[in-house]
Write a protein that holds these residues in place. Structure first.
Motif, mmCIF file in Angstrom:
data_model
loop_
_atom_site.group_PDB
_atom_site.id
_atom_site.type_symbol
_atom_site.label_atom_id
_atom_site.label_comp_id
_atom_site.label_asym_id
_atom_site.label_seq_id
_atom_site.Cartn_x
_atom_site.Cartn_y
_atom_site.Cartn_z
ATOM 1 N N LYS A 59 29.126 85.655 33.662
ATOM 2 C CA LYS A 59 28.313 84.437 33.761
ATOM 3 C C LYS A 59 27.247 84.408 32.673
ATOM 4 O O LYS A 59 27.010 83.369 32.043
ATOM 5 C CB LYS A 59 27.667 84.344 35.137
ATOM 6 N N LEU A 70 31.266 90.172 37.321
ATOM 7 C CA LEU A 70 31.188 88.716 37.465
ATOM 8 C C LEU A 70 29.836 88.184 36.982
ATOM 9 O O LEU A 70 29.767 87.138 36.324
ATOM 10 C CB LEU A 70 31.421 88.330 38.924
ATOM 11 N N ALA A 71 28.765 88.911 37.273
ATOM 12 C CA ALA A 71 27.441 88.513 36.799
ATOM 13 C C ALA A 71 27.365 88.604 35.280
ATOM 14 O O ALA A 71 26.776 87.736 34.607
ATOM 15 C CB ALA A 71 26.375 89.394 37.434
ATOM 16 N N THR A 115 35.434 81.837 34.870
ATOM 17 C CA THR A 115 36.172 82.724 35.767
ATOM 18 C C THR A 115 37.030 81.939 36.745
ATOM 19 O O THR A 115 36.664 80.856 37.198
ATOM 20 C CB THR A 115 35.211 83.629 36.576
ATOM 21 N N SER A 149 31.101 87.627 50.416
ATOM 22 C CA SER A 149 30.038 86.758 49.875
ATOM 23 C C SER A 149 30.296 86.333 48.430
ATOM 24 O O SER A 149 29.372 86.266 47.609
ATOM 25 C CB SER A 149 28.678 87.475 49.974
ATOM 26 N N LEU A 150 31.548 86.002 48.119
ATOM 27 C CA LEU A 150 31.897 85.520 46.778
ATOM 28 C C LEU A 150 32.556 84.136 46.818
ATOM 29 O O LEU A 150 33.229 83.736 45.881
ATOM 30 C CB LEU A 150 32.835 86.512 46.076
ATOM 31 N N ASP A 180 31.468 81.158 46.443
ATOM 32 C CA ASP A 180 31.055 80.174 45.442
ATOM 33 C C ASP A 180 30.945 80.769 44.041
ATOM 34 O O ASP A 180 30.324 80.191 43.158
ATOM 35 C CB ASP A 180 29.699 79.572 45.836
ATOM 36 N N THR A 181 31.573 81.921 43.830
ATOM 37 C CA THR A 181 31.413 82.627 42.560
ATOM 38 C C THR A 181 32.372 82.138 41.486
ATOM 39 O O THR A 181 31.986 81.965 40.327
ATOM 40 C CB THR A 181 31.597 84.146 42.775
ATOM 41 N N VAL A 193 31.200 92.851 41.286
ATOM 42 C CA VAL A 193 30.109 91.870 41.316
ATOM 43 C C VAL A 193 29.293 91.965 40.029
ATOM 44 O O VAL A 193 28.884 90.950 39.461
ATOM 45 C CB VAL A 193 29.214 92.094 42.554
#
Length: 219
Positions: free
Chosen positions: A105, A101-102, A111, A130-131, A133-134, A98
């Protein structure tokens, strides 16, 4: 430590074993299905199937170990049972993924997720961690003509992202995935997760054990 190419505009992630530590769950699911249908495999034989598409997996299993079973029937049975099993399993994102991924961004690096799992299973897993919409692009190998080790899923992901293959970095944990990334002409990182089932990642451009390290390489 090796450096990444300067022109990276997108990172394409595999899911099982990379985004989530789920290989042990797949292993348990496979074991239960094998037991149900009376299929016996030696432990050393099972490593070759990691990263393989479900179609190729059951074509091989049925032809070699249980010729009376239909690959089509087994695929449908597997799809329903695996989805049920994963809905009830405890699944967590791998450590620091996570964070990576942040970081991507912030750096305006695009990605995508490109997995050999079914679209249904991908959705189940991403929702549980909880990913959902990532990732800009989420793609199953079932949506392209050929699965890994062919490059189709990675090339399609790059096309949908609007970037060239040579501008992509692929993170994979399987030998078949690394082969696919190389065939696509993309820079590859072999991720050595704790459950990578002795996968040969020697074909990767770079091999790492921590997503924190990848963060430090993408400046």
């Amino acid at each position: 430590m090796s450096e990444l190419p300067k022109n990276i505009r997108a990172v394409i992630f595999d899911m099982d074993g990379v985004i989530v530590d789920s290989e042990h769950l797949h292993y348990e699911t496979d074991s239960r299905i094998f037991e149900h249908f009376g299929i016996t495999l030696q432990e050393k034989e099972r490593h070759q199937f990691v990263g393989m598409s479900v179609q190729k997996f059951y074509e091989t299993i049925c032809s070699k170990y249980s010729p009376k079973l239909s690959p089509e029937y087994m695929i449908e049975f597997d799809r329903k049972y695996r989805a049920w099993y994963f809905r009830h399993a405890e699944i967590d994102a791998n450590e620091h993924v996570v964070e990576l991924l942040a970081h991507l961004k912030i750096k305006n690096i695009r990605t995508a997720l490109a997995s050999g799992s079914s679209p249904e299973l991908i959705e189940i897993i991403l929702r549980k961690i909880s990913l959902s919409d990532t990732f800009e692009i989420v793609l199953s190998s079932e949506k392209v003509p050929r699965p890994k080790p062919w490059p189709d899923v990675f090339l399609r992901a790059a096309e949908l992202l609007g970037v060239n293959p040579e501008e992509c970095l692929v993170i994979e944990d399987s030998a078949l995935g690394i082969q696919a990334a190389r065939a696509a002409g993309m820079f590859s990182i072999g991720y050595k997760g704790k459950n990578n089932h002795h996968q040969d990642l020697s074909g990767a451009d770079l091999t790492l054990e921590s997503f924190q390290t990848i963060c430090s390489l993408i400046k």
